[in-house]
Structures are given as structure tokens and as C-alpha cells.
Write a protein that holds these residues in place. Structure first.
Motif, PDB file in Angstrom:
ATOM      1  N   LEU A 160     -58.903 -20.642   2.364  1.00 16.34           N
ATOM      2  CA  LEU A 160     -58.160 -20.107   1.370  1.00 16.34           C
ATOM      3  C   LEU A 160     -58.830 -19.356   0.094  1.00 16.34           C
ATOM      4  O   LEU A 160     -58.595 -17.878   0.346  1.00 16.34           O
ATOM      5  N   ALA A 161     -59.611 -19.702   0.326  1.00 15.81           N
ATOM      6  CA  ALA A 161     -60.957 -18.873  -0.727  1.00 15.81           C
ATOM      7  C   ALA A 161     -61.591 -17.976  -0.318  1.00 15.81           C
ATOM      8  O   ALA A 161     -61.933 -17.132  -0.505  1.00 15.81           O
ATOM      9  N   GLU A 162     -62.157 -18.726   1.219  1.00 15.73           N
ATOM     10  CA  GLU A 162     -63.294 -17.428   2.109  1.00 15.73           C
ATOM     11  C   GLU A 162     -62.339 -16.357   2.247  1.00 15.73           C
ATOM     12  O   GLU A 162     -62.735 -15.732   2.058  1.00 15.73           O
ATOM     13  N   GLN A 163     -61.080 -16.983   2.518  1.00 10.14           N
ATOM     14  CA  GLN A 163     -60.335 -15.234   2.838  1.00 10.14           C
ATOM     15  C   GLN A 163     -59.956 -14.725   2.121  1.00 10.14           C
ATOM     16  O   GLN A 163     -59.612 -13.163   1.914  1.00 10.14           O
ATOM     17  N   ARG A 164     -59.629 -14.782   0.516  1.00 15.00           N
ATOM     18  CA  ARG A 164     -59.711 -13.874  -0.722  1.00 15.00           C
ATOM     19  C   ARG A 164     -61.043 -13.395  -0.282  1.00 15.00           C
ATOM     20  O   ARG A 164     -60.757 -11.837  -0.540  1.00 15.00           O
ATOM     21  N   TRP A 165     -62.206 -13.551   0.157  1.00 12.95           N
ATOM     22  CA  TRP A 165     -63.424 -12.913  -0.500  1.00 12.95           C
ATOM     23  C   TRP A 165     -63.281 -12.278   0.881  1.00 12.95           C
ATOM     24  O   TRP A 165     -63.419 -10.606   0.813  1.00 12.95           O
ATOM     25  N   LYS A 166     -62.983 -12.243   2.266  1.00 17.86           N
ATOM     26  CA  LYS A 166     -62.338 -11.338   3.473  1.00 17.86           C
ATOM     27  C   LYS A 166     -61.557 -10.147   2.904  1.00 17.86           C
ATOM     28  O   LYS A 166     -61.896  -8.974   3.238  1.00 17.86           O
ATOM     29  N   ASP A 167     -61.014 -10.597   2.674  1.00 14.68           N
ATOM     30  CA  ASP A 167     -59.575  -9.401   2.120  1.00 14.68           C
ATOM     31  C   ASP A 167     -59.731  -8.792   1.096  1.00 14.68           C
ATOM     32  O   ASP A 167     -59.405  -7.363   1.259  1.00 14.68           O
ATOM     33  N   ALA A 168     -60.992  -8.892   0.241  1.00 18.36           N
ATOM     34  CA  ALA A 168     -61.064  -8.117  -1.230  1.00 18.36           C
ATOM     35  C   ALA A 168     -62.016  -7.370  -0.141  1.00 18.36           C
ATOM     36  O   ALA A 168     -62.288  -6.181  -0.955  1.00 18.36           O
ATOM     37  N   GLU A 169     -63.149  -7.669   0.250  1.00 20.02           N
ATOM     38  CA  GLU A 169     -64.324  -7.380   1.108  1.00 20.02           C
ATOM     39  C   GLU A 169     -64.106  -6.120   2.261  1.00 20.02           C
ATOM     40  O   GLU A 169     -64.136  -4.677   1.994  1.00 20.02           O
ATOM     41  N   SER A 170     -62.468  -6.214   2.496  1.00 18.61           N
ATOM     42  CA  SER A 170     -62.069  -5.036   3.347  1.00 18.61           C
ATOM     43  C   SER A 170     -60.819  -4.373   3.551  1.00 18.61           C
ATOM     44  O   SER A 170     -60.218  -3.230   3.934  1.00 18.61           O
TER      45      SER A 170
ATOM     46  N   LEU B  78     -53.594 -11.714   7.927  1.00 23.95           N
ATOM     47  CA  LEU B  78     -52.392 -12.596   8.422  1.00 23.95           C
ATOM     48  C   LEU B  78     -52.617 -13.915   8.603  1.00 23.95           C
ATOM     49  O   LEU B  78     -54.063 -13.667   9.314  1.00 23.95           O
ATOM     50  N   GLY B  79     -52.273 -15.085   8.649  1.00 22.10           N
ATOM     51  CA  GLY B  79     -52.369 -16.234   8.619  1.00 22.10           C
ATOM     52  C   GLY B  79     -51.188 -17.154   8.757  1.00 22.10           C
ATOM     53  O   GLY B  79     -50.235 -16.519   8.398  1.00 22.10           O
ATOM     54  N   TYR B  80     -51.729 -18.331   9.205  1.00 19.61           N
ATOM     55  CA  TYR B  80     -50.359 -19.319   9.180  1.00 19.61           C
ATOM     56  C   TYR B  80     -50.185 -19.861   7.947  1.00 19.61           C
ATOM     57  O   TYR B  80     -50.984 -20.431   6.736  1.00 19.61           O
ATOM     58  N   HIS B  81     -49.149 -19.921   7.248  1.00 20.19           N
ATOM     59  CA  HIS B  81     -48.461 -19.746   5.786  1.00 20.19           C
ATOM     60  C   HIS B  81     -49.064 -21.879   6.229  1.00 20.19           C
ATOM     61  O   HIS B  81     -49.360 -22.449   4.999  1.00 20.19           O
TER      62      HIS B  81
ATOM     63  N   SER C 121     -41.550 -11.162  14.279  1.00 18.91           N
ATOM     64  CA  SER C 121     -42.533 -10.565  15.163  1.00 18.91           C
ATOM     65  C   SER C 121     -43.892 -10.982  14.795  1.00 18.91           C
ATOM     66  O   SER C 121     -45.143 -10.287  15.004  1.00 18.91           O
ATOM     67  N   THR C 122     -44.264 -11.483  13.314  1.00 11.93           N
ATOM     68  CA  THR C 122     -45.461 -11.151  12.384  1.00 11.93           C
ATOM     69  C   THR C 122     -45.877 -12.735  11.711  1.00 11.93           C
ATOM     70  O   THR C 122     -45.219 -13.885  12.536  1.00 11.93           O
ATOM     71  N   ALA C 123     -46.354 -11.914  11.184  1.00 13.28           N
ATOM     72  CA  ALA C 123     -47.075 -14.243  10.629  1.00 13.28           C
ATOM     73  C   ALA C 123     -47.151 -13.436   8.584  1.00 13.28           C
ATOM     74  O   ALA C 123     -46.929 -12.207   8.303  1.00 13.28           O
ATOM     75  N   TRP C 124     -46.763 -14.513   7.913  1.00 12.59           N
ATOM     76  CA  TRP C 124     -47.370 -14.624   6.359  1.00 12.59           C
ATOM     77  C   TRP C 124     -48.381 -13.666   6.086  1.00 12.59           C
ATOM     78  O   TRP C 124     -49.811 -14.114   6.973  1.00 12.59           O
ATOM     79  N   THR C 125     -49.312 -13.383   4.787  1.00 13.33           N
ATOM     80  CA  THR C 125     -50.627 -13.032   4.535  1.00 13.33           C
ATOM     81  C   THR C 125     -51.072 -14.219   4.392  1.00 13.33           C
ATOM     82  O   THR C 125     -50.411 -15.027   4.177  1.00 13.33           O
ATOM     83  N   ALA C 126     -51.987 -14.528   5.119  1.00 15.45           N
ATOM     84  CA  ALA C 126     -53.053 -15.302   4.995  1.00 15.45           C
ATOM     85  C   ALA C 126     -53.071 -16.609   4.016  1.00 15.45           C
ATOM     86  O   ALA C 126     -53.446 -17.640   3.544  1.00 15.45           O
TER      87      ALA C 126
END
Length: 386
Positions: free
Chosen positions: A231-241, A246-249, A299-304
Motif C-alpha cells: 500500500l505504501a508503494e502504491q501511494r508513491w505510484k499514485d502520487a507520481e502518476s 484500482l485494486g483489491y480491497h 463493474s470495477t474495483a475500489w482504489t488500491a
């Protein structure tokens, strides 16, 4: 698999066909940027909403009842997020009535199970409100597809605000029903909001426990740390992009101990020999029985990164504060989630009751009219909202 009978008839958008499903997909909403209606609140109230045209077509996954009046409404929670809801009122009712706020399951919308519960309880004499939680369905809030143990708990209290301002509601006779993952939010709301006079849950899921510890607390400590690192790494990715992936909750692991990632809660097609729990969810959310394009599970997923706040905030930590107001927990005898209700009943203070429904699984209590104990729910709220 059992498919709902009368309740799946007369879908206005022809959900029975692939063409109907495609037509519904064209309707998919992303919030209340351009819709809303008067919330039936006095114009001088701080809670009053501007009146904007809202599509009045019947867009539910269940048949419209001729025993109740239905209106689409909006109201704000204390964070300023506009919530969209369906208000159901018994026809020919008079005087001030008891009222119920209903929401869930987690990743569903008010056009699905919560609406069915709300309409059915309105047929039985209650004013009811089925609402979309913040960031989902037709409710507002950015970013979309985010869940919050705090804000979604507040959503129940905001629904109580709305109901208590209606001229046909006795504000001293308001209860709540939480379905699946919003059961935890319903219980949590009642721990701090004494205006909620009675709480019922159906197919309860504790989303904080589920996300932070996995099914039946099966995460090892090493896996819990791996999830936090992911989750911490995903936050970096979201901040950069500048975008929220989206991802599994409920973050799963493969047989080699690696985190599995995905973009949808449910697959588009079932694998061979699917897990029975997956099969039951698929049979509801991905078929005409319960599919709705605004539903995250359909139809979709929650934010990762959604699980982060659920690691921080356990649900109903102060559950003893609900007493002496009553709690009713309903679970299917065959439900994989049954242990959540059984564990809650152990720690809750009296008055409390656990009802196990024979021959029912978790999803059966979403829409199976021969299994949902509406007589019990009616008696519970009639007694405790007297």
C-alpha cells in the motif's frame, strides 16, 4: 443456484439481455456533479439542497412496489459530501412514523440490496431511506471508489439527520440497517449517535478486520507487513502518476506468498470449478439478478489504497456504548461470513440477539425473499421504535 423470482421481474432497463446490460452501462454515474433534488427539508435549514433535475426512471434490480411512494433525494453529511438516496414512504400513511436508514453491501449501490430492504420495510409501515455511501454510486465525493471507516460511518448519521427533518417522521423513532460491509459502519454510528434507537445487520462483514487481518484472521504478521508495504508503494505510484489506481480491497496472496493484484472486484467470467463464495457473489453482482453498472462490485474495483484507513480504524470499538439500545444480527447458517456476527454478539452488551437463518448463505440475504427474515426485522423495529 437460486435466483430471485418476483423481485427480478419488470426491470425497466431490460437487464435480462446483453443489450439491456449495455444500455445500462451507458447510464453509469460518477457522482452528483450535475444531479440532485430538494431533500424535503425546510428551505431555511442549513441542510437544504438546491433543486436540480434527477432522472426519475426506475433503475433498481427489483420490482417497484405499488404499496409505497418513492422519491430520489439528496442530503449532505457533515463533511459537505452530497449523498444520493431513495426515500420510500408507505402509501396512505398518516401521522409521524418510525424511520429506517439502510445501506450496503460494501461495493453495492442503493439500487441493489439496500433498496430492496428499504422498499420492503416501507411496505410494512416505516419511512425508509436507502443511500449511496460517499464516493460511490450517485453520491458525490472525490476520488471515486474510496471507502472510509470514518466518513461512511458519518453517512449513517447524516441519513438520520435527513430522516429526522421529515414532517412525517418521529425523530425519536429512527433505526438503521447495515448490510454486509456497511454493518460495521451501522454499528459504529450507533456507538456515538444516540439518535439511532435500534440497529439491525444482515450478513455482517467487519471491513476493518477483513482488510487488516484477512478472512478469519488468516494473515500472518509477515503478510500484514507485506500488505502495508504494498500500500505504501502504491501511494508513491499514485502520487507520481496523479491518478488513483484500482485494486483489491482485501489483498490476497498466491501460493508462493506474493501479493495478487487486480483491477476488478469480480472477474468478467468464472474460472473452472470456482470457489463457492466467488460463485455466490458472481451470481448476484454479475448477472441480471443483481447487476447494476454503478455498483463497484458489478463493474470495477475500489482504489488500491483504500485498505490503509481500515488498518488504522477498527469498527465498533466502543460497541458497549450502544446499550441499552438493542442490536439484532442476522446471518445465514451457511454464510462464510457468519463468524463476524457470532463474534460481535459475544462482545456486545444487552439487549442483543443473533438470528441464524437456516439454509442461507451470505449472498442469499441480499435478495432472497424466502430467506430474508423480514417478519423478524419488522417485529424488532416495531418493538424498539415504539
Amino acid at each position: 443456484m437460486t435466483v430471485l423470482n418476483e423481485q427480478t421481474l419488470d426491470h425497466q432497463y431490460a437487464l435480462e439481455t446483453d443489450m439491456g446490460r449495455r444500455n445500462m452501462l451507458k447510464m453509469t454515474g460518477t457522482g452528483l456533479a450535475a444531479i440532485g433534488v430538494s431533500a424535503f427539508i425546510p428551505s431555511g435549514s442549513a441542510f437544504a439542497q438546491s433543486e436540480v433535475k434527477l432522472d426519475s426512471k426506475w433503475d433498481k434490480t427489483f420490482r417497484k412496489s405499488d404499496k409505497v411512494d418513492h422519491k430520489k433525494v439528496t442530503f449532505k453529511n457533515r463533511y459537505g459530501i452530497t449523498l444520493a438516496a431513495d426515500l420510500y414512504i408507505p402509501k396512505n400513511a398518516s401521522g409521524k412514523l418510525a424511520a429506517l436508514a439502510v445501506s450496503g453491501p460494501f461495493g453495492a449501490v442503493k439500487e441493489q440490496a439496500s433498496g430492496l430492504y428499504a422498499q420492503t420495510m416501507a411496505e410494512r409501515g416505516f419511512v425508509t431511506l436507502a443511500f449511496d455511501p460517499s464516493f460511490t454510486g450517485e453520491s458525490s465525493g472525490e476520488t471515486r471508489n474510496v471507502a472510509s471507516p470514518d466518513i461512511n460511518t458519518e453517512d449513517f448519521s447524516a441519513a438520520v439527520d435527513f430522516l429526522g427533518l421529515q414532517s412525517n417522521v418521529d425523530r425519536n423513532r429512527i433505526g438503521v440497517i447495515g448490510i454486509c460491509g456497511y454493518s460495521g459502519m451501522a454499528l459504529t454510528a450507533a456507538t456515538s449517535d444516540s439518535r439511532i434507537k435500534a440497529v439491525a445487520t444482515a450478513s455482517m462483514y467487519d471491513m476493518s478486520r477483513s482488510m487488516s487481518r484477512s478472512y478469519k484472521d488468516s494473515y500472518t504478521m509477515e503478510q500484514r507487513h507485506k500488505v502495508l508495504d504494498y500500500l505504501a508503494e502504491q501511494r508513491w505510484k499514485d502520487a507520481e502518476s496523479g491518478k488513483y489506481a484500482l485494486g483489491y480491497h482485501e489483498v490476497p496472496f498466491d501460493d508462493k506468498g506474493n501479493i495478487i493484484q487486480g483491477q476488478r472486484v469480480l472477474p468478467e467470467t468464472l474460472p473452472e470449478n470456482p470457489d463457492p463464495v466467488l460463485l455466490s457473489f458472481f451470481d448476484y453482482y454479475k448477472t441480471p439478478r443483481g447487476f447494476h453498472p454503478r455498483g463497484i462490485n458489478s463493474s470495477t474495483a475500489w482504489t488500491a489504497t483504500t485498505p490503509m484507513s481500515f488498518f488504522n480504524f477498527p469498527m465498533y470499538a466502543n460497541i458497549e456504548m450502544i446499550s441499552p439500545r438493542p442490536i439484532l444480527l442476522i446471518a445465514g447458517a451457511n454464510a462464510h461470513s457468519r463468524y463476524y456476527s457470532e463474534d460481535v454478539i459475544k462482545v456486545a452488551s444487552e439487549p442483543k440477539e443473533l438470528l441464524i437463518v437456516p439454509n442461507a448463505d451470505h449472498v442469499d440475504l441480499y435478495d432472497q425473499m424466502d430467506k430474508i427474515p423480514f417478519d423478524k426485522l419488522t417485529a424488532f423495529f416495531q418493538k424498539n421504535l415504539a
